[in-house]
Design a protein around this motif. Structure first.
Motif, PDB file in Angstrom:
ATOM      1  N   ASP A  85       0.907  -1.167   0.000  1.00  0.00           N
ATOM      2  CA  ASP A  85       0.000   0.000   0.000  1.00  0.00           C
ATOM      3  C   ASP A  85       0.937   1.206   0.000  1.00  0.00           C
ATOM      4  O   ASP A  85       2.109   1.079  -0.400  1.00  0.00           O
ATOM      5  CB  ASP A  85      -0.939  -0.022   1.231  1.00  0.00           C
ATOM      6  N   GLY A 135       3.760   3.515   0.633  1.00  0.00           N
ATOM      7  CA  GLY A 135       5.062   3.309   1.275  1.00  0.00           C
ATOM      8  C   GLY A 135       5.537   1.872   1.290  1.00  0.00           C
ATOM      9  O   GLY A 135       6.622   1.576   1.805  1.00  0.00           O
ATOM     10  N   THR A 188      -3.761  -2.210 -10.122  1.00  0.00           N
ATOM     11  CA  THR A 188      -4.704  -1.240  -9.552  1.00  0.00           C
ATOM     12  C   THR A 188      -4.968  -0.113 -10.555  1.00  0.00           C
ATOM     13  O   THR A 188      -6.126   0.248 -10.812  1.00  0.00           O
ATOM     14  CB  THR A 188      -4.164  -0.671  -8.227  1.00  0.00           C
ATOM     15  N   SER A 225       1.901  10.023  -7.499  1.00  0.00           N
ATOM     16  CA  SER A 225       2.835   9.587  -8.543  1.00  0.00           C
ATOM     17  C   SER A 225       3.502   8.301  -8.075  1.00  0.00           C
ATOM     18  O   SER A 225       4.655   8.036  -8.375  1.00  0.00           O
ATOM     19  CB  SER A 225       3.871  10.681  -8.824  1.00  0.00           C
ATOM     20  N   ASN A 258       2.633   3.936  -7.132  1.00  0.00           N
ATOM     21  CA  ASN A 258       2.265   2.753  -7.909  1.00  0.00           C
ATOM     22  C   ASN A 258       0.951   2.950  -8.671  1.00  0.00           C
ATOM     23  O   ASN A 258       0.888   2.773  -9.889  1.00  0.00           O
ATOM     24  CB  ASN A 258       2.171   1.542  -6.956  1.00  0.00           C
ATOM     25  N   SER A 306       3.322  14.451  -2.245  1.00  0.00           N
ATOM     26  CA  SER A 306       2.866  15.154  -1.052  1.00  0.00           C
ATOM     27  C   SER A 306       3.413  16.573  -0.958  1.00  0.00           C
ATOM     28  O   SER A 306       2.995  17.338  -0.100  1.00  0.00           O
ATOM     29  CB  SER A 306       3.167  14.348   0.215  1.00  0.00           C
ATOM     30  N   ARG A 334      11.344  13.786  -6.150  1.00  0.00           N
ATOM     31  CA  ARG A 334      10.150  14.603  -5.949  1.00  0.00           C
ATOM     32  C   ARG A 334       9.571  15.016  -7.308  1.00  0.00           C
ATOM     33  O   ARG A 334      10.323  15.259  -8.259  1.00  0.00           O
ATOM     34  CB  ARG A 334      10.478  15.864  -5.127  1.00  0.00           C
ATOM     35  N   ASN A 387      -8.033   4.947  -1.757  1.00  0.00           N
ATOM     36  CA  ASN A 387      -9.126   4.541  -0.881  1.00  0.00           C
ATOM     37  C   ASN A 387      -9.716   5.769  -0.195  1.00  0.00           C
ATOM     38  O   ASN A 387      -8.985   6.523   0.444  1.00  0.00           O
ATOM     39  CB  ASN A 387      -8.615   3.551   0.172  1.00  0.00           C
TER      40      ASN A 387
HETATM   41  P1  NDP Z   1       2.572   4.793  -3.188  1.00  0.00           P
HETATM   42  O1  NDP Z   1       3.274   4.880  -1.897  1.00  0.00           O
HETATM   43  O2  NDP Z   1       3.198   4.041  -4.301  1.00  0.00           O
HETATM   44  O3  NDP Z   1       2.227   6.255  -3.729  1.00  0.00           O
HETATM   45  C1  NDP Z   1       1.481   7.150  -2.985  1.00  0.00           C
HETATM   46  C2  NDP Z   1       1.466   8.505  -3.689  1.00  0.00           C
HETATM   47  O4  NDP Z   1       0.570   9.369  -3.029  1.00  0.00           O
HETATM   48  C3  NDP Z   1       2.822   9.195  -3.668  1.00  0.00           C
HETATM   49  O5  NDP Z   1       2.960  10.003  -4.811  1.00  0.00           O
HETATM   50  C4  NDP Z   1       2.720  10.031  -2.386  1.00  0.00           C
HETATM   51  O6  NDP Z   1       3.556  11.174  -2.402  1.00  0.00           O
HETATM   52  C5  NDP Z   1       1.277  10.453  -2.422  1.00  0.00           C
HETATM   53  N1  NDP Z   1       0.779  10.648  -1.056  1.00  0.00           N
HETATM   54  C6  NDP Z   1       0.775   9.742  -0.050  1.00  0.00           C
HETATM   55  N2  NDP Z   1       0.254  10.259   1.073  1.00  0.00           N
HETATM   56  C7  NDP Z   1      -0.068  11.529   0.749  1.00  0.00           C
HETATM   57  C8  NDP Z   1      -0.639  12.594   1.486  1.00  0.00           C
HETATM   58  N3  NDP Z   1      -0.979  12.448   2.772  1.00  0.00           N
HETATM   59  N4  NDP Z   1      -0.851  13.773   0.826  1.00  0.00           N
HETATM   60  C9  NDP Z   1      -0.503  13.926  -0.471  1.00  0.00           C
HETATM   61  N5  NDP Z   1       0.058  12.944  -1.215  1.00  0.00           N
HETATM   62  C10 NDP Z   1       0.261  11.780  -0.612  1.00  0.00           C
HETATM   63  O7  NDP Z   1       1.113   4.202  -2.847  1.00  0.00           O
HETATM   64  P2  NDP Z   1       0.068   3.498  -3.811  1.00  0.00           P
HETATM   65  O8  NDP Z   1       0.139   4.101  -5.170  1.00  0.00           O
HETATM   66  O9  NDP Z   1       0.226   2.045  -3.659  1.00  0.00           O
HETATM   67  O10 NDP Z   1      -1.309   3.884  -3.111  1.00  0.00           O
HETATM   68  C11 NDP Z   1      -2.016   5.087  -3.425  1.00  0.00           C
HETATM   69  C12 NDP Z   1      -3.463   4.952  -2.987  1.00  0.00           C
HETATM   70  O11 NDP Z   1      -4.066   3.832  -3.657  1.00  0.00           O
HETATM   71  C13 NDP Z   1      -3.681   4.684  -1.479  1.00  0.00           C
HETATM   72  O12 NDP Z   1      -4.881   5.299  -1.083  1.00  0.00           O
HETATM   73  C14 NDP Z   1      -3.859   3.163  -1.424  1.00  0.00           C
HETATM   74  O13 NDP Z   1      -4.575   2.752  -0.285  1.00  0.00           O
HETATM   75  C15 NDP Z   1      -4.645   2.937  -2.708  1.00  0.00           C
HETATM   76  N6  NDP Z   1      -4.596   1.583  -3.237  1.00  0.00           N
HETATM   77  C16 NDP Z   1      -3.414   0.990  -3.559  1.00  0.00           C
HETATM   78  C17 NDP Z   1      -3.392  -0.279  -4.100  1.00  0.00           C
HETATM   79  C18 NDP Z   1      -2.131  -0.924  -4.573  1.00  0.00           C
HETATM   80  O14 NDP Z   1      -2.223  -1.980  -5.215  1.00  0.00           O
HETATM   81  N7  NDP Z   1      -0.970  -0.372  -4.323  1.00  0.00           N
HETATM   82  C19 NDP Z   1      -4.633  -1.055  -4.249  1.00  0.00           C
HETATM   83  C20 NDP Z   1      -5.838  -0.306  -3.964  1.00  0.00           C
HETATM   84  C21 NDP Z   1      -5.792   0.952  -3.451  1.00  0.00           C
HETATM   85  P3  NDP Z   1       5.098  11.103  -1.893  1.00  0.00           P
HETATM   86  O15 NDP Z   1       5.886  10.554  -3.038  1.00  0.00           O
HETATM   87  O16 NDP Z   1       5.421  12.500  -1.556  1.00  0.00           O
HETATM   88  O17 NDP Z   1       5.101  10.198  -0.684  1.00  0.00           O
END
Ligand code: NDP
Length: 444
Positions: A164, A166, A207, A236, A238, A260, A288, A344
């Motif tokens: 998920d 991180g 996803t 940006s 997964n 973020s 970034r 989510n």
């Molecule tokens: P990643 O860690 O690969 O990417 C998360 C992205 O969202 C990064 O660009 C991150 O920025 C940004 N981000 C995270 N937290 C915040 C915040 N509080 N405010 C602004 N930007 C934020 O995670 P995933 O792509 O795997 O997951 C993204 C979403 O998709 C989540 O909600 C997860 O629950 C959901 N999801 C994921 C699945 C999966 O297969 N991976 C399946 C179904 C749902 P930065 O680089 O600065 O950290």
């Protein structure tokens, strides 16, 4: 069931868990009518047994950083419901992680997994450990310490974690390695594994690709072509990168991505080369999104989200509550016709109300982002068979599942005027299967 009474009771018992209460409230409000058609549900107090997790593990993780300093983090695993299959759900490592967030995610996961048609219950885990700025060795030591505690509670037929926020392939690899050592078994206990040790083709893409397949289904109900449509994506990571990748291959224009720290705006749409740059920047170098703007000279909004940029479609793919009421109104004012959630619960209740009131196509995450856990289910199937399927086999299966989820939403969410309320559809379809399974298994 009287939803207001149930929510008041949960508020009293879990007053410091706003995200959990928000997720429960959304589901209960949309299933209330259907629930009340089955008096036996009430007799079995299904609603409380469905809202409150089966069990929660809370523990301290102790690890040593590169300077030799001993550090601690809080960590959790929420096993929400295993009526239809082993507990299944990702692990999140982010500074914001707390029990409320993991309880909301595990609750949502239960209904999402039900929608996939595969045999998976719902769970979620994580820690307030942030991999950002940590060395590879620090991440490895943390993952190992996390699993040294958790390994007793998970297993291929018990509870199967995945990634998920991180937690990507690197972290899953480290956690699987420590699990294998502690449990002395090489099994399908994690999904999202490397291809060399039981991972599935198309899992990283699943996803994002699945969300686009769901979007195509929604657009088809109104005869709209994706080609040339301007799509704003947040995140940006997964989910965001593979969503963008699929959209570009279909001829859509990805006009924004973010992290973020801020958002980029590329009105003419990202080129394939620019997309490859973002993929390497974020997934490999862990840089970034600002660096993209510096290289290509595009607009960058520090601290901003992409929702004020004019777009036809929004695909939030970062985190929960990232579209509020004002963002929703800005999207609608700019002519947005569809929102399909990769993240989510990225839309607040006020934002959802705006989308539904405007009768645009709006798909909640539990339907639109179910492709990830679906392919995780297929990874579990391949691990049980000790076989690997081809990319085409997995992608075809993913397509079928997303089409099927869309059909379930239409079946349960169609309203008198023909509008499809995907929130209602997804919640009712997901709920009915879990409810029937729980009723059959007695009072547990
Ligand atoms: P990643 O860690 O690969 O990417 C998360 C992205 O969202 C990064 O660009 C991150 O920025 C940004 N981000 C995270 N937290 C915040 C915040 N509080 N405010 C602004 N930007 C934020 O995670 P995933 O792509 O795997 O997951 C993204 C979403 O998709 C989540 O909600 C997860 O629950 C959901 N999801 C994921 C699945 C999966 O297969 N991976 C399946 C179904 C749902 P930065 O680089 O600065 O950290």
């Amino acid at each position: 069931m009287n939803v207001n009474e149930v929510l008041a009771d949960l508020n009293r018992r879990f007053p410091n868990e706003p995200e959990y209460l928000q997720a429960v409230s959304e589901v209960l409000k949309s299933i209330e009518d259907v629930y009340n058609q089955f008096p036996e549900f009430e007799r079995y107090n299904l609603v409380e047994r469905l809202c409150i997790p089966d069990r929660i593990f809370t523990f301290r993780v102790t690890w040593t950083d590169d300077s030799g300093k001993i550090r601690t983090n809080m960590a959790y695993r929420v096993q929400h419901n295993n009526a239809i299959g082993p507990y299944k759900g990702g692990i999140r490592f982010h500074a914001s992680v707390n029990l409320s967030i993991l309880k909301f995610l595990a609750f949502e996961q239960t209904f999402k997994n039900s929608l996939t048609t595969l045999a998976m219950g719902g769970a979620k885990g994580g820690s307030d450990f942030s991999p950002r700025g940590k060395s590879d060795m620090e991440v490895m030591r943390f993952c190992q310490a996390y699993i040294q505690e958790l390994w007793r509670h998970i297993g291929p037929e018990t509870d199967v974690p995945a990634g998920d926020i991180g937690v990507g392939g690197r972290e899953v690899g480290y956690m699987f390695g420590m699990y294998k050592k502690m449990a002395r078994e090489h099994s399908g206990t994690f999904t999202g594994k490397g291809l060399e040790f039981g991972g599935s083709l198309v899992r990283p893409e699943a996803t994002g690709y699945g969300n686009v397949y769901f979007l195509l289904n929604m657009l088809a109900t109104r005869g709209i072509d994706i080609k040339g449509k301007r799509v704003a994506i947040s995140g940006s990571g997964n989910v965001a990168t593979y969503t963008a990748d699929k959209l570009i291959s279909l001829g859509a224009k990805v006009i924004s991505m973010s992290d973020s720290d801020g958002s980029i705006y590329v009105p003419e749409g990202l080129t394939r080369e620019q997309m490859d740059f973002i993929f390497e920047l974020k997934q490999i170098y862990r840089g970034r999104i600002r660096e993209f703007a510096e290289k290509y000279g595009c607009e960058y909004v520090e601290g901003g989200r992409p929702w004020s940029f004019p777009c036809d479609i929004a695909m939030p793919s970062a985190t929960q509550n990232e579209i509020d009421g004002d963002d929703a109104r800005a999207l609608l004012a700019n002519g947005c016709i569809a929102v399909s959630e990769g993240a989510n619960m990225p839309s607040t209740p006020e934002a959802i109300e705006e989308f539904i009131k405007a009768k645009i196509l709006y798909a909640p995450g539990k339907a639109a982002n179910a492709g990830g856990v679906s392919v995780s289910g297929l990874e579990m199937a391949q691990n049980s068979q000790k076989l690997s399927w081809t990319a085409k086999e997995v992608d075809d299966y993913l397509h079928r599942i997303m089409n099927d989820i869309h059909s379930q939403c239409v079946k349960y969410g169609s309203e008198g005027d023909g509008y499809v309320n995907y929130v209602k559809g997804a919640n009712i379809a997901g709920f009915m299967k879990v409810a029937r399974a729980m009723m059959s298994q007695g009072i547990l």
